[in-house]
Every structure is written in C-alpha cells, then in structure tokens.
Scaffold this motif. Structure first.
Motif, PDB file in Angstrom:
ATOM      1  N   ARG A 168      -8.655   2.287  -0.969  1.00 10.06           N
ATOM      2  CA  ARG A 168      -7.726   2.618   0.184  1.00 10.06           C
ATOM      3  C   ARG A 168      -8.468   2.530   1.648  1.00 10.06           C
ATOM      4  O   ARG A 168      -8.105   2.215   2.597  1.00 10.06           O
ATOM      5  N   GLU A 169      -9.633   3.323   1.446  1.00  7.75           N
ATOM      6  CA  GLU A 169     -10.573   3.278   2.757  1.00  7.75           C
ATOM      7  C   GLU A 169     -11.119   1.806   3.030  1.00  7.75           C
ATOM      8  O   GLU A 169     -11.023   1.507   4.184  1.00  7.75           O
ATOM      9  N   TRP A 170     -11.457   1.219   1.965  1.00 12.32           N
ATOM     10  CA  TRP A 170     -11.711  -0.217   2.179  1.00 12.32           C
ATOM     11  C   TRP A 170     -10.661  -1.192   2.776  1.00 12.32           C
ATOM     12  O   TRP A 170     -10.925  -1.792   3.950  1.00 12.32           O
TER      13      TRP A 170
ATOM     14  N   TRP B   7     -10.411  -2.943   6.534  1.00 16.49           N
ATOM     15  CA  TRP B   7      -9.679  -4.402   6.662  1.00 16.49           C
ATOM     16  C   TRP B   7      -8.736  -4.405   7.673  1.00 16.49           C
ATOM     17  O   TRP B   7      -8.709  -5.409   8.408  1.00 16.49           O
ATOM     18  N   GLN B   8      -8.233  -3.484   7.994  1.00 16.16           N
ATOM     19  CA  GLN B   8      -7.015  -3.435   9.179  1.00 16.16           C
ATOM     20  C   GLN B   8      -7.511  -3.335  10.252  1.00 16.16           C
ATOM     21  O   GLN B   8      -7.042  -3.764  11.301  1.00 16.16           O
ATOM     22  N   TYR B   9      -8.531  -2.621  10.317  1.00 14.95           N
ATOM     23  CA  TYR B   9      -9.368  -2.347  11.531  1.00 14.95           C
ATOM     24  C   TYR B   9      -9.953  -3.591  11.868  1.00 14.95           C
ATOM     25  O   TYR B   9      -9.958  -4.057  12.942  1.00 14.95           O
ATOM     26  N   TRP B  10     -10.566  -4.511  11.233  1.00 15.24           N
ATOM     27  CA  TRP B  10     -10.959  -5.828  11.111  1.00 15.24           C
ATOM     28  C   TRP B  10     -10.223  -6.708  11.931  1.00 15.24           C
ATOM     29  O   TRP B  10     -10.233  -7.357  12.574  1.00 15.24           O
ATOM     30  N   LEU B  11      -9.097  -6.648  11.229  1.00 18.08           N
ATOM     31  CA  LEU B  11      -7.765  -7.715  11.629  1.00 18.08           C
ATOM     32  C   LEU B  11      -7.359  -7.283  13.081  1.00 18.08           C
ATOM     33  O   LEU B  11      -7.204  -8.341  13.755  1.00 18.08           O
TER      34      LEU B  11
ATOM     35  N   VAL C 135     -20.121  -7.704   6.641  1.00 15.10           N
ATOM     36  CA  VAL C 135     -20.432  -6.262   6.382  1.00 15.10           C
ATOM     37  C   VAL C 135     -19.506  -5.461   5.363  1.00 15.10           C
ATOM     38  O   VAL C 135     -20.003  -4.593   4.438  1.00 15.10           O
ATOM     39  N   LEU C 136     -18.182  -5.887   5.587  1.00 11.52           N
ATOM     40  CA  LEU C 136     -17.191  -5.136   4.890  1.00 11.52           C
ATOM     41  C   LEU C 136     -17.012  -5.759   3.361  1.00 11.52           C
ATOM     42  O   LEU C 136     -17.047  -4.834   2.482  1.00 11.52           O
ATOM     43  N   ILE C 137     -17.533  -6.988   3.210  1.00  7.81           N
ATOM     44  CA  ILE C 137     -17.706  -7.477   1.914  1.00  7.81           C
ATOM     45  C   ILE C 137     -18.954  -6.868   1.245  1.00  7.81           C
ATOM     46  O   ILE C 137     -18.851  -6.496   0.163  1.00  7.81           O
ATOM     47  N   ALA C 138     -20.044  -6.615   2.040  1.00  6.62           N
ATOM     48  CA  ALA C 138     -21.291  -6.100   1.497  1.00  6.62           C
ATOM     49  C   ALA C 138     -20.937  -4.713   1.017  1.00  6.62           C
ATOM     50  O   ALA C 138     -21.739  -4.155   0.206  1.00  6.62           O
ATOM     51  N   CYS C 139     -20.216  -4.001   1.524  1.00  5.53           N
ATOM     52  CA  CYS C 139     -19.724  -2.580   1.242  1.00  5.53           C
ATOM     53  C   CYS C 139     -19.514  -2.567  -0.200  1.00  5.53           C
ATOM     54  O   CYS C 139     -19.398  -1.430  -0.833  1.00  5.53           O
ATOM     55  N   VAL C 140     -18.740  -3.776  -0.763  1.00  2.00           N
ATOM     56  CA  VAL C 140     -18.355  -3.620  -2.156  1.00  2.00           C
ATOM     57  C   VAL C 140     -19.848  -3.578  -2.790  1.00  2.00           C
ATOM     58  O   VAL C 140     -19.713  -3.059  -4.150  1.00  2.00           O
ATOM     59  N   PHE C 141     -20.633  -4.298  -2.612  1.00  4.41           N
ATOM     60  CA  PHE C 141     -21.738  -4.200  -3.494  1.00  4.41           C
ATOM     61  C   PHE C 141     -22.966  -3.296  -3.392  1.00  4.41           C
ATOM     62  O   PHE C 141     -23.775  -2.839  -4.144  1.00  4.41           O
TER      63      PHE C 141
ATOM     64  N   THR D 158      17.303   4.387   9.689  1.00  4.65           N
ATOM     65  CA  THR D 158      16.494   4.674   8.755  1.00  4.65           C
ATOM     66  C   THR D 158      14.984   5.050   9.377  1.00  4.65           C
ATOM     67  O   THR D 158      15.183   4.770  10.421  1.00  4.65           O
ATOM     68  N   ARG D 159      14.365   5.820   8.757  1.00  8.32           N
ATOM     69  CA  ARG D 159      12.843   6.371   9.197  1.00  8.32           C
ATOM     70  C   ARG D 159      12.130   5.205   9.323  1.00  8.32           C
ATOM     71  O   ARG D 159      11.941   4.395   8.524  1.00  8.32           O
ATOM     72  N   ARG D 160      11.206   5.311  10.442  1.00 10.89           N
ATOM     73  CA  ARG D 160      10.285   4.328  10.733  1.00 10.89           C
ATOM     74  C   ARG D 160       9.133   4.629   9.555  1.00 10.89           C
ATOM     75  O   ARG D 160       8.783   5.596   9.063  1.00 10.89           O
ATOM     76  N   ALA D 161       8.608   3.403   9.210  1.00  9.61           N
ATOM     77  CA  ALA D 161       7.288   3.513   8.209  1.00  9.61           C
ATOM     78  C   ALA D 161       6.263   4.100   8.851  1.00  9.61           C
ATOM     79  O   ALA D 161       5.829   3.716  10.033  1.00  9.61           O
ATOM     80  N   THR D 162       5.065   4.640   8.166  1.00 13.55           N
ATOM     81  CA  THR D 162       3.987   5.156   8.707  1.00 13.55           C
ATOM     82  C   THR D 162       2.937   3.858   8.179  1.00 13.55           C
ATOM     83  O   THR D 162       3.125   3.312   7.229  1.00 13.55           O
ATOM     84  N   ASP D 163       1.866   3.945   8.953  1.00 15.28           N
ATOM     85  CA  ASP D 163       0.651   3.113   8.256  1.00 15.28           C
ATOM     86  C   ASP D 163       0.149   3.663   7.022  1.00 15.28           C
ATOM     87  O   ASP D 163       0.134   2.817   5.983  1.00 15.28           O
ATOM     88  N   ALA D 164       0.261   4.895   6.551  1.00 19.22           N
ATOM     89  CA  ALA D 164       0.065   5.624   5.495  1.00 19.22           C
ATOM     90  C   ALA D 164       0.733   4.815   4.229  1.00 19.22           C
ATOM     91  O   ALA D 164       0.481   4.729   3.245  1.00 19.22           O
ATOM     92  N   GLU D 165       2.156   4.835   4.580  1.00 18.82           N
ATOM     93  CA  GLU D 165       3.015   4.465   3.368  1.00 18.82           C
ATOM     94  C   GLU D 165       2.874   2.760   3.334  1.00 18.82           C
ATOM     95  O   GLU D 165       3.029   2.395   2.365  1.00 18.82           O
TER      96      GLU D 165
END
Length: 138
Positions: free
Chosen positions: A78-80, A84-88, A123-129, A7-14
């Motif tokens: 999607r960007e947010w 969070w993935q970068y944060w993790l 900072v990521l949470i503040a971006c929501v507001f 099977t094809r490997r999954a991408t981050d976008a998927e």
C-alpha cells in the motif's frame, strides 16, 4: 421530489484499497493483465464510491491476512503504491512545466523532465530490493 440520490465521493484511501483488491484478483487469476489495467484506470478516475464498487463487484472477496507478516506485506505494498501515485503526480507536473516552457519558447525544448522522472522511478524500484531499517531490526 426527485428520485436522485447523490453518491458519496471516493477518497484516495478507497481508491488504494480497490487497487489492492484488483492486484489480489490479478495474482489469483481472476483478471487478465489487460482487464486489470482497464480497471485500474477506472478506479483511478472514479469520482464516487459507486464507480469504484462497480469495478470490484464481480471479483472474489479479498483473502484475509492471517498473519502479522502478511499484514505487514500488504501495508508495505500500500505504501509503495502510494509512492508511485506521488511519482505520477510529480511526473505530470514536470511534464506540464516543460510543455508551458516549450509553448513560451515557440518550439519543443530539450525534454528535461526525463532525468528526474527516471531517477525517481529507479529509486522506487530499488526500494523493492533493499529492506527498510524497520525490517533489519526485526
């Protein structure tokens, strides 16, 4: 010959698309919070597209974005989520460095990653507001 078909490997976008689909299903009441969390973990650890598809197979299809504003909101989400993935990833890296430092020291040292991880999350949470510059001009 073997019947094995790789099977094809999954991408981050998927994986991100699957996360959006699961979030939509949660918002529409198709998933409980616990099941949502379990499936998010499954999607994030999936190596193949088949594993991702298995987490989504019983869910209702995504509702199409009918307006530009809905599309923009979906793109912002999607960007947010990507941030969070970068944060993790950064958190795992910093905790790993702390762990190696502790091992080299022979005992647990002060948990210094808590400060940058916490500030980054705030900072990521503040971006929501706070609206972005793009939305202030439109």
């Amino acid at each position: 010959m073997s019947d094995y078909l790789p099977t094809r490997r999954a991408t981050d976008a998927e994986r991100l698309d699957a996360t959006l689909h699961l979030t939509d299903a949660l918002a529409r009441g198709a998933l409980s919070g616990e099941e949502y969390n379990d499936r998010i973990e499954d999607v994030n650890s999936a190596q193949s597209i088949d594993q991702i598809t298995a987490t989504l197979i019983d869910l209702p299809p995504l509702l199409p974005a009918t307006t530009a504003s809905e599309k923009r909101k979906r793109d912002e989400l999607r960007e947010w989520l990507r941030e969070w993935q970068y944060w993790l990833g950064g958190s795992v890296l910093m905790v790993g460095i702390w762990g190696v430092q502790s091992l080299m020291d022979g005992s647990a040292i002060k948990f210094w990653p808590g400060l940058p991880i916490g500030i980054w999350a705030l900072v990521l949470i503040a971006c929501v507001f706070w609206p972005s510059e793009e939305h202030e001009s439109s």
